[in-house]
Structure formats: structure tokens, C-alpha cells
Write a protein that holds these residues in place. Structure first.
Motif, PDB file in Angstrom:
ATOM      1  N   ASP A   3       0.892  -1.316  -0.040  1.00  0.00           N
ATOM      2  CA  ASP A   3      -0.020  -0.028   0.000  1.00  0.00           C
ATOM      3  C   ASP A   3       0.864   1.026  -0.126  1.00  0.00           C
ATOM      4  O   ASP A   3       1.701   1.195   0.866  1.00  0.00           O
ATOM      5  CB  ASP A   3      -0.969  -0.050   1.121  1.00  0.00           C
ATOM      6  CG  ASP A   3      -2.083   1.008   1.132  1.00  0.00           C
ATOM      7  OD1 ASP A   3      -1.976   1.626   0.224  1.00  0.00           O
ATOM      8  OD2 ASP A   3      -2.747   0.883   2.042  1.00  0.00           O
ATOM      9  N   ASP A 252     -13.231   1.351  -2.654  1.00  0.00           N
ATOM     10  CA  ASP A 252     -13.208   0.083  -2.154  1.00  0.00           C
ATOM     11  C   ASP A 252     -13.010  -1.232  -3.203  1.00  0.00           C
ATOM     12  O   ASP A 252     -12.545  -2.309  -3.173  1.00  0.00           O
ATOM     13  CB  ASP A 252     -14.348  -0.301  -1.290  1.00  0.00           C
ATOM     14  CG  ASP A 252     -14.748  -1.572  -0.819  1.00  0.00           C
ATOM     15  OD1 ASP A 252     -13.743  -1.892   0.077  1.00  0.00           O
ATOM     16  OD2 ASP A 252     -15.467  -2.545  -1.055  1.00  0.00           O
ATOM     17  N   ARG A 255      -9.284  -1.623  -3.444  1.00  0.00           N
ATOM     18  CA  ARG A 255      -8.944  -2.406  -2.091  1.00  0.00           C
ATOM     19  C   ARG A 255      -9.219  -3.827  -2.128  1.00  0.00           C
ATOM     20  O   ARG A 255      -8.525  -4.867  -1.811  1.00  0.00           O
ATOM     21  CB  ARG A 255      -9.546  -1.904  -0.930  1.00  0.00           C
ATOM     22  CG  ARG A 255      -9.315  -0.333  -0.784  1.00  0.00           C
ATOM     23  CD  ARG A 255      -9.828   0.509   0.541  1.00  0.00           C
ATOM     24  NE  ARG A 255      -9.686   1.744   0.561  1.00  0.00           N
ATOM     25  CZ  ARG A 255     -10.672   2.518   0.767  1.00  0.00           C
ATOM     26  NH1 ARG A 255     -11.936   2.195   0.928  1.00  0.00           N
ATOM     27  NH2 ARG A 255     -10.162   3.889   0.735  1.00  0.00           N
TER      28      ARG A 255
END
Length: 300
Positions: A3, A252, A255
């Protein structure tokens, strides 16, 4: 999984999320009543519009004039293609829904500075290309046609639905490149349908009818009509860039891709949204750095 974050100068701040803005209450009530009474008719209307991209006015920033323009056939559709030769990595840029090759104008300049060979094109039913409708399958076919005409890329960079089409093309093991850069990737139909129904007030009966239409078109369950599902089959390195305040495609989605694709990297910006992210200099530097890291040309 890795990340990453951009420096504060590019707009990164505390994490925040947002969803597609809801329609005003009177509009949601009207849609709910209409879709309860005529679920099939509303589903058919939405279904037709889902595959008809808007022909938006071209961005003010033109493509660099030194690019060589050509026309490439994808099925019966003429695609408008531009290419800049270079001694460095070969990079293909794929714009999003309702966009055009001009969406990449600032990025083209950044990539040319590292000596990259750069190819951009207008997807079917977009920009100067032909066609009236498009979907992920036809967009993926267009990617294949452009690659066939311009050569195998080392890096493919896709935005929004262009990112989904990129994954659709490269989830086929016969299609290979070194790296994919997916910016705000769309194409997760289950979550997009849920967001749309929440924002518009569409009735559950109409949602069910629309789900059936989509599954018949793509000949697979809706849960498999997803960039998140398809990315697992991609052999290239995957780099994700997504804004935390994207109100079109929630962060999202990226993710979840991280969870499905071990080794993928994710950079989250803030305050750039779904479209300004393409014009951000820090994002351009990141993209150029990823492309410059390709040491040798891809093998066709």
C-alpha cells in the motif's frame, strides 16, 4: 500486498470514503413507483443506456501534434489511434467511459519525457472512433486490435472502464504484458448495480430484471461480471491508483482487487476524484516511474 501513498503535496490526507450521490427524494420516489409498476420497462431502458456512451465535448488539451495518426479496424468499427515513437518502454493508454484519447494528453507528455513509445486510441463509440454502443467485451477486442497494429506493449494503463477492459483482455493467458496500471478501475457490475439502485431508488423488481438482462448479455452470473473476479487470472504486475473521494467508482473496488491479487500495489490519493486524477502531476510522475522500471521490451 503493498500500500503506497503520495506526498502531501498531491492531495493525500486522512482516509475518507464516499458513495455515488443520491438523487433528490422526489426523483427517487418517482423512480421507485415507476419501477414497481413497470419493472421490465425500466430495466430495458436502463440496460440500453448502459451500453451507449455519451459523446462528450473533447477536452481542451489536445494531444501532442507529433503523434502519428492511423485508423485500425476492430470488427466493423474504425478506431482512431495515435502513436509517438520512443527508445524506451512501449506504453498503451486506455481511456474510460465517455472519455477519449485526449483524456491522456498530460500523461502522454510525461511518458515521452522518459523516452517511451506511447500509443493512445479512442475506444468504440468514443471520440473519433466509429460505433454507437460499447461494452467491456468490445472494448477489450479494441485493445487487441490496437496491439495487433502497433506492437506488444510493456505497460498498459487503463482508467475506469478502460481499466476493466484492460483486465478483460489480459486475463486471457495468451495476452501478455509486463505491467498493468489500473486507475480507478470500474467494471464491477455487482457493486455498480447496488450503488445505482441505492442512488436512484430503483425497485428490487427492476433490479432483478436488469440483473437477468445483464447475465444473458454476458452469458455468466453477475458475480463473475467483475474486474475484481477477473484480475486473479492476470499474469502481469498490477499497480492500482484510486482516489479516496472518488464518487463514481468507490476506492473499495481497488482495495478488493488488492485482496485478490497478491503482490499488487495500491496508491490512494485524496481530493482528486474520478477525473482530475488523470491531470495530477504527482500521478504522472508515479506512472512514468512505473514505466521506466521496465528494463527490456516485451516479447510478442
Amino acid at each position: 500486498m503493498n500500500d503506497m501513498t503520495l506526498p502531501p503535496a498531491s492531495g493525500l490526507g486522512p482516509q475518507s470514503g464516499s458513495l455515488m450521490p443520491r438523487a433528490p427524494l422526489p426523483v427517487r420516489v418517482a423512480i421507485r413507483l415507476a419501477s414497481e409498476a413497470f419493472p421490465g420497462a425500466l430495466a430495458n431502458m436502463i440496460f440500453g443506456r448502459m451500453f451507449t456512451p455519451p459523446r462528450r465535448k473533447m477536452p481542451a488539451i489536445p494531444l501532442p501534434e507529433s503523434g502519428r495518426h492511423q485508423t485500425v479496424k476492430s470488427g466493423d468499427v474504425d478506431l482512431a489511434v495515435w502513436m509517438w515513437e520512443g527508445h524506451g518502454p512501449a506504453v498503451l493508454l486506455v481511456h474510460g467511459w465517455g472519455g477519449s484519447a485526449r483524456s491522456w494528453s498530460p500523461a502522454v507528455d510525461a511518458l515521452r519525457k522518459i523516452g517511451a513509445k506511447v500509443v493512445v486510441f479512442d475506444l468504440p463509440a468514443h471520440g473519433q472512433s466509429g460505433g454507437a454502443t460499447a461494452d467491456v467485451a468490445s472494448m477489450a477486442a479494441a485493445i487487441g486490435a490496437v496491439i495487433g497494429a502497433t506492437g506488444a506493449p510493456d505497460v498498459v494503463i487503463g482508467h475506469s472502464m478502460g481499466a476493466a477492459a484492460t483486465v478483460e483482455y489480459f486475463c486471457n493467458p495468451r495476452n501478455r504484458c509486463r505491467k498493468l496500471v489500473l486507475i480507478a478501475p470500474g467494471g464491477d457490475l455487482p457493486s455498480e448495480l447496488e450503488l445505482m439502485s441505492h442512488a436512484s431508488g430503483l425497485s428490487s423488481r427492476a433490479v432483478l430484471a436488469l440483473k437477468g438482462r445483464l447475465e444473458r448479455r454476458f452469458a455468466r452470473p453477475l458475480r463473475e461480471c467483475s474486474v475484481v473476479h477477473a484480475v486473479a487470472a492476470v499474469t502481469a504486475d498490477v499497480h492500482l491508483i484510486h482516489d479516496r473521494q472518488d464518487r463514481v467508482i468507490p476506492a473499495d473496488v481497488s482495495r478488493r482487487i488488492m485482496q485478490e491479487k497478491p503482490g499488487a500495489t495500491l496508491l490512494e490519493t485524496q481530493g482528486l476524484g474520478h477525473f482530475k486524477i488523470l491531470a495530477d502531476p504527482a500521478v504522472h510522475r508515479l506512472i512514468a516511474g512505473i514505466c521506466a522500471g521496465v528494463e527490456a521490451p516485451a516479447q510478442a
